[in-house]
Motif scaffolding. Structure first.
Motif, mmCIF file in Angstrom:
data_model
loop_
_atom_site.group_PDB
_atom_site.id
_atom_site.type_symbol
_atom_site.label_atom_id
_atom_site.label_comp_id
_atom_site.label_asym_id
_atom_site.label_seq_id
_atom_site.Cartn_x
_atom_site.Cartn_y
_atom_site.Cartn_z
ATOM 1 N N TYR A 289 1.830 14.634 26.957
ATOM 2 C CA TYR A 289 0.703 14.062 26.230
ATOM 3 C C TYR A 289 1.135 12.816 25.460
ATOM 4 O O TYR A 289 2.311 12.662 25.108
ATOM 5 N N ALA A 290 0.164 11.976 25.172
ATOM 6 C CA ALA A 290 0.392 10.822 24.297
ATOM 7 C C ALA A 290 -0.810 10.662 23.383
ATOM 8 O O ALA A 290 -1.963 10.635 23.840
ATOM 9 N N ALA A 291 -0.551 10.593 22.090
ATOM 10 C CA ALA A 291 -1.579 10.313 21.092
ATOM 11 C C ALA A 291 -1.230 8.990 20.412
ATOM 12 O O ALA A 291 -0.144 8.442 20.604
ATOM 13 N N GLN A 292 -2.164 8.485 19.616
ATOM 14 C CA GLN A 292 -1.967 7.192 18.966
ATOM 15 C C GLN A 292 -1.731 7.366 17.466
ATOM 16 O O GLN A 292 -2.470 8.085 16.795
ATOM 17 N N ILE A 293 -0.704 6.681 16.955
ATOM 18 C CA ILE A 293 -0.402 6.658 15.532
ATOM 19 C C ILE A 293 -0.639 5.235 15.022
ATOM 20 O O ILE A 293 -0.069 4.275 15.549
ATOM 21 N N VAL A 294 -1.488 5.096 14.017
ATOM 22 C CA VAL A 294 -1.739 3.792 13.413
ATOM 23 C C VAL A 294 -1.190 3.777 11.992
ATOM 24 O O VAL A 294 -0.780 4.800 11.446
ATOM 25 N N LEU A 295 -1.199 2.596 11.391
ATOM 26 C CA LEU A 295 -0.680 2.439 10.038
ATOM 27 C C LEU A 295 -1.808 2.682 9.045
ATOM 28 O O LEU A 295 -2.569 1.789 8.707
ATOM 29 N N SER A 296 -1.880 3.911 8.566
ATOM 30 C CA SER A 296 -2.883 4.279 7.584
ATOM 31 C C SER A 296 -2.282 4.149 6.183
ATOM 32 O O SER A 296 -1.157 3.673 6.017
ATOM 33 N N ASP A 297 -3.038 4.533 5.184
ATOM 34 C CA ASP A 297 -2.533 4.478 3.821
ATOM 35 C C ASP A 297 -3.335 5.424 2.941
ATOM 36 O O ASP A 297 -4.436 5.848 3.302
ATOM 37 N N LEU A 298 -2.768 5.720 1.777
ATOM 38 C CA LEU A 298 -3.449 6.527 0.769
ATOM 39 C C LEU A 298 -4.090 5.632 -0.283
ATOM 40 O O LEU A 298 -4.552 6.124 -1.315
ATOM 41 N N ALA B 182 0.855 -1.188 0.000
ATOM 42 C CA ALA B 182 0.000 0.000 0.000
ATOM 43 C C ALA B 182 0.887 1.232 0.000
ATOM 44 O O ALA B 182 2.096 1.154 0.237
ATOM 45 N N TRP B 183 0.274 2.368 -0.320
ATOM 46 C CA TRP B 183 0.961 3.661 -0.149
ATOM 47 C C TRP B 183 0.766 4.043 1.318
ATOM 48 O O TRP B 183 -0.146 4.767 1.683
ATOM 49 N N PHE B 184 1.620 3.510 2.162
ATOM 50 C CA PHE B 184 1.420 3.642 3.604
ATOM 51 C C PHE B 184 1.682 5.065 4.094
ATOM 52 O O PHE B 184 2.405 5.843 3.470
ATOM 53 N N ALA B 185 1.112 5.370 5.236
ATOM 54 C CA ALA B 185 1.312 6.669 5.883
ATOM 55 C C ALA B 185 0.891 6.543 7.337
ATOM 56 O O ALA B 185 -0.057 5.812 7.641
ATOM 57 N N PRO B 186 1.569 7.235 8.239
ATOM 58 C CA PRO B 186 1.092 7.256 9.617
ATOM 59 C C PRO B 186 -0.266 7.948 9.683
ATOM 60 O O PRO B 186 -0.520 8.918 8.957
ATOM 61 N N GLY B 187 -1.123 7.456 10.538
ATOM 62 C CA GLY B 187 -2.431 8.084 10.740
ATOM 63 C C GLY B 187 -2.628 8.426 12.203
ATOM 64 O O GLY B 187 -2.443 7.575 13.077
ATOM 65 N N LEU B 188 -2.959 9.666 12.485
ATOM 66 C CA LEU B 188 -3.229 10.094 13.862
ATOM 67 C C LEU B 188 -4.673 9.747 14.214
ATOM 68 O O LEU B 188 -5.608 10.182 13.533
ATOM 69 N N VAL B 189 -4.859 8.954 15.258
ATOM 70 C CA VAL B 189 -6.202 8.570 15.675
ATOM 71 C C VAL B 189 -6.922 9.789 16.248
ATOM 72 O O VAL B 189 -6.402 10.482 17.131
ATOM 73 N N VAL B 190 -8.109 10.052 15.740
ATOM 74 C CA VAL B 190 -8.913 11.204 16.149
ATOM 75 C C VAL B 190 -10.290 10.713 16.582
ATOM 76 O O VAL B 190 -10.675 9.577 16.302
ATOM 77 N N PRO B 191 -11.061 11.535 17.273
ATOM 78 C CA PRO B 191 -12.354 11.074 17.766
ATOM 79 C C PRO B 191 -13.350 10.770 16.649
ATOM 80 O O PRO B 191 -13.546 11.566 15.728
ATOM 81 N N ASN B 192 -13.940 9.600 16.709
ATOM 82 C CA ASN B 192 -15.158 9.269 15.966
ATOM 83 C C ASN B 192 -15.039 9.247 14.450
ATOM 84 O O ASN B 192 -16.035 9.359 13.747
ATOM 85 N N GLU B 193 -13.837 9.112 13.907
ATOM 86 C CA GLU B 193 -13.710 9.014 12.463
ATOM 87 C C GLU B 193 -12.369 8.380 12.119
ATOM 88 O O GLU B 193 -11.585 8.034 12.995
ATOM 89 N N ARG B 194 -12.148 8.215 10.816
ATOM 90 C CA ARG B 194 -10.895 7.604 10.385
ATOM 91 C C ARG B 194 -9.687 8.443 10.800
ATOM 92 O O ARG B 194 -9.802 9.657 10.969
ATOM 93 N N PRO B 195 -8.526 7.805 10.939
ATOM 94 C CA PRO B 195 -7.324 8.567 11.324
ATOM 95 C C PRO B 195 -7.013 9.663 10.323
ATOM 96 O O PRO B 195 -7.334 9.570 9.138
ATOM 97 N N VAL B 196 -6.356 10.685 10.815
ATOM 98 C CA VAL B 196 -5.932 11.802 9.982
ATOM 99 C C VAL B 196 -4.536 11.516 9.450
ATOM 100 O O VAL B 196 -3.650 11.066 10.189
ATOM 101 N N PHE B 197 -4.343 11.754 8.154
ATOM 102 C CA PHE B 197 -3.027 11.649 7.534
ATOM 103 C C PHE B 197 -2.155 12.739 8.146
ATOM 104 O O PHE B 197 -2.285 13.908 7.826
ATOM 105 N N TYR B 198 -1.249 12.328 9.053
ATOM 106 C CA TYR B 198 -0.493 13.318 9.820
ATOM 107 C C TYR B 198 0.911 12.778 10.062
ATOM 108 O O TYR B 198 1.100 11.791 10.768
ATOM 109 N N THR B 199 1.889 13.404 9.479
ATOM 110 C CA THR B 199 3.260 12.938 9.643
ATOM 111 C C THR B 199 4.168 14.150 9.810
ATOM 112 O O THR B 199 3.697 15.270 9.933
#
Length: 529
Positions: free
Chosen positions: A454-463, A281-298
């Motif tokens: 602070y601590a936030a969560q980064i998941v393995l998202s993709d484009l 996949a065209w991978f990208a880190p994703g920042l977990v946000v409330p109530n929706e898909r992760p945000v493409f955030y790197t």
């Protein structure tokens, strides 16, 4: 599947309405009656979500900007980073056709001139890498120029998610799709049908002669005299296929457009098409946000990423696809979980007004990172000390403290001795995500010592996924034995990529998708096209 009933006949059918519109435009411009079918109510696919960067060495926009690039300069770079993961013939076709394709697009009134913007290549140590990059962009477009066609174009992802109005000027992928749509319609040979999904490919003997499509009115068989181009994205929104080919990654983390469920890929496989790199996949880190898909955030400024053992394991400012691959590699190579990754930072991140406001790594809407909302949803944790924060997120306090102290030493010295953060041109390109020299000698590093923490969560998202149907250099789909399936073409994320497992630079996916859609149209048009 063979079918005798025919509802409509065209010369060319393009399945999907993202960058495949380049193929549709090229076919229609050559006098071929061309139909684009789109599964959803909007055209544009994931391309409409993109920043619309196009990685295309040696094109006119680069030449106007004085960039010394072209096939001979870019070939060593692609050869070095792609290697044997994709056929060299695909790379060569890409290198030779990208520039003339841009020349042709710029000849259309609605496309206008593209412009170059310096975005470094993603593999800075590879031979032929350019620190100035090879990425070009379309000019913005007033939304009013579309007239009655405007509601057809998919909104930018941030606007689609929030329900906000994107404004009177189209930028990025929206502008690219809108310009291609206007040029396609202006040929007089183009038709678009939304809410029309591919059900299966229609065969006569060994040749693809059309599609069976589902519409609001039922099923239709549509015939194509010259060929069918599958340009319908990947399978990123298909949970079953993700589990089969990428079990660590969930479809709920993807940034891909809603219609990208792999229908075209499956249709090709059903008639014997060969596939490759389906695990990619065209991978990208994703920042977990409330109530929706992760945000493409790197490209973080402050803070570090640590695994469940509290250990830092990578340069957090790597180009996003390299970053995603590194998270996945580390997760697979260790008994310690790296999914999700923990992003640990201090109050400085919030004190830096630019730190959450730099496209393309954040939504283009103000105040999207609402701290109270994130805390209430449990996707952000806050504590007065690092030890308390470690307890909240379930990692060893001593290890986290050690990781932060080590990083602080690097930040104060200006040199990340472990992973080289801040050394490469890409690390430094997104200026708004860095601090200032007041934060230390290297503004891509920042001391983590100002509570609260602070601590936030980064998941393995993709484009989008990138594995797909094997093709030759003319985008013709191949069988396992290497023979051509006559009448069938593929491009974009429906096609096994010419870039193999890597992402060469900003705009690699859209640029290559455009080129192979264009090549498909040239082949369908024939020698006189």
């Amino acid at each position: 599947m063979e079918s005798n009933k025919i509802d409509d006949i065209y010369d060319v059918i393009v399945v999907g309405s993202g960058a495949g519109l380049v193929g549709a435009l090229a076919a229609a411009s050559r006098g071929l009656q061309t139909l684009v079918i789109e599964k959803t109510e909007f055209i544009g696919g994931t391309t409409a979500y993109s920043g619309s960067g196009l990685w295309l060495p040696g094109n006119a926009a680069e030449r106007r900007a004085g960039v010394d690039s072209g096939p001979d300069q870019a070939r060593p770079y692609l050869d070095a980073i792609v290697g044997d993961d994709a056929p060299a013939a695909l790379r060569e076709a890409f290198l030779q056709v990208g520039a003339p394709m841009i020349d042709e697009l710029e000849s259309h009134e609605w496309l206008g001139q593209f412009y170059w913007q310096g975005v470094p290549d993603y593999f800075e140590k590879a031979p032929g890498s350019l620190s100035t990059g090879r990425t070009i962009f379309p000019e913005p477009l007033d939304r009013s120029a579309l007239g009655d066609l405007e509601p057809l174009v998919r909104r930018p992802q941030w606007a689609e998610r929030s329900g906000a109005e994107p404004g009177p000027v189209m930028t990025g992928g929206q502008a690219l799709i809108a310009r291609l749509l206007l040029a396609f319609v202006a040929t007089g040979n183009g038709t678009i049908r939304t809410n029309t999904g591919l059900e299966r490919l229609v065969l006569e003997g060994d040749r693809v002669v059309g599609v069976d499509a589902t519409t609001d009115g039922g099923s239709k068989t549509i015939r194509a005299r010259q060929g069918v181009l599958l340009a319908a994205g990947g399978y990123e929104r298909n949970a079953e296929l993700r589990q089969k080919y990428q079990p660590e990654v969930t479809d709920e983390w993807s940034q891909g457009a809603p219609g990208n469920t792999g229908d075209a890929l499956v249709a090709g496989m059903e008639i014997g098409a060969a596939t490759d790199l389906l695990e990619e996949a065209w991978f990208a880190p994703g920042l977990v946000v409330p109530n929706e898909r992760p945000v493409f955030y790197t490209s973080v400024w402050s803070g570090i990423w640590v695994n469940d053992a509290g250990e830092r394991f990578m340069n957090e400012r790597l180009p996003y696809d390299r970053s995603g691959h590194e998270i996945l590699r580390a997760h697979r190579a260790s008994e310690v979980s790296h999914l999700p990754t923990h992003w640990v930072f201090d109050q400085r991140q919030f004190d830096n007004e630019r730190a959450f406001a730099s496209p393309p790594v954040a939504p283009q809407s103000t105040n999207w990172f609402d701290v109270d909302k994130f805390l209430a949803a449990g996707v952000l944790r806050k504590a007065d000390t690092l030890e308390e924060l470690a307890e909240l997120i379930g990692i060893p306090a001593g290890a986290l403290t050690k990781s932060v102290e080590q990083f602080n030493e690097y930040a104060r010295s200006g040199k990340d001795e472990a992973f080289g953060r801040g050394d490469a041109p890409w690390d430094r390109i997104i200026v708004g995500m860095c601090g200032s020299h007041e934060d230390g000698p290297n503004p891509c590093l920042g001391v983590i010592d100002k509570g609260p923490f602070y601590a936030a969560q980064i998941v393995l998202s993709d484009l989008g996924t990138k594995g797909g149907l094997k093709t030759d250099e003319n985008s013709r789909v191949l069988r396992e034995d290497g023979s051509v399936i006559s009448g069938l073409y593929a491009s974009g994320n429906t096609m096994a990529p010419m870039t193999g497992r890597i992402y060469p630079g900003a705009g690699g996916p859209v640029g290559s998708s455009m080129v192979f859609s264009y090549l498909a149209a040239l082949d369908m048009a024939g020698p006189n096209g």
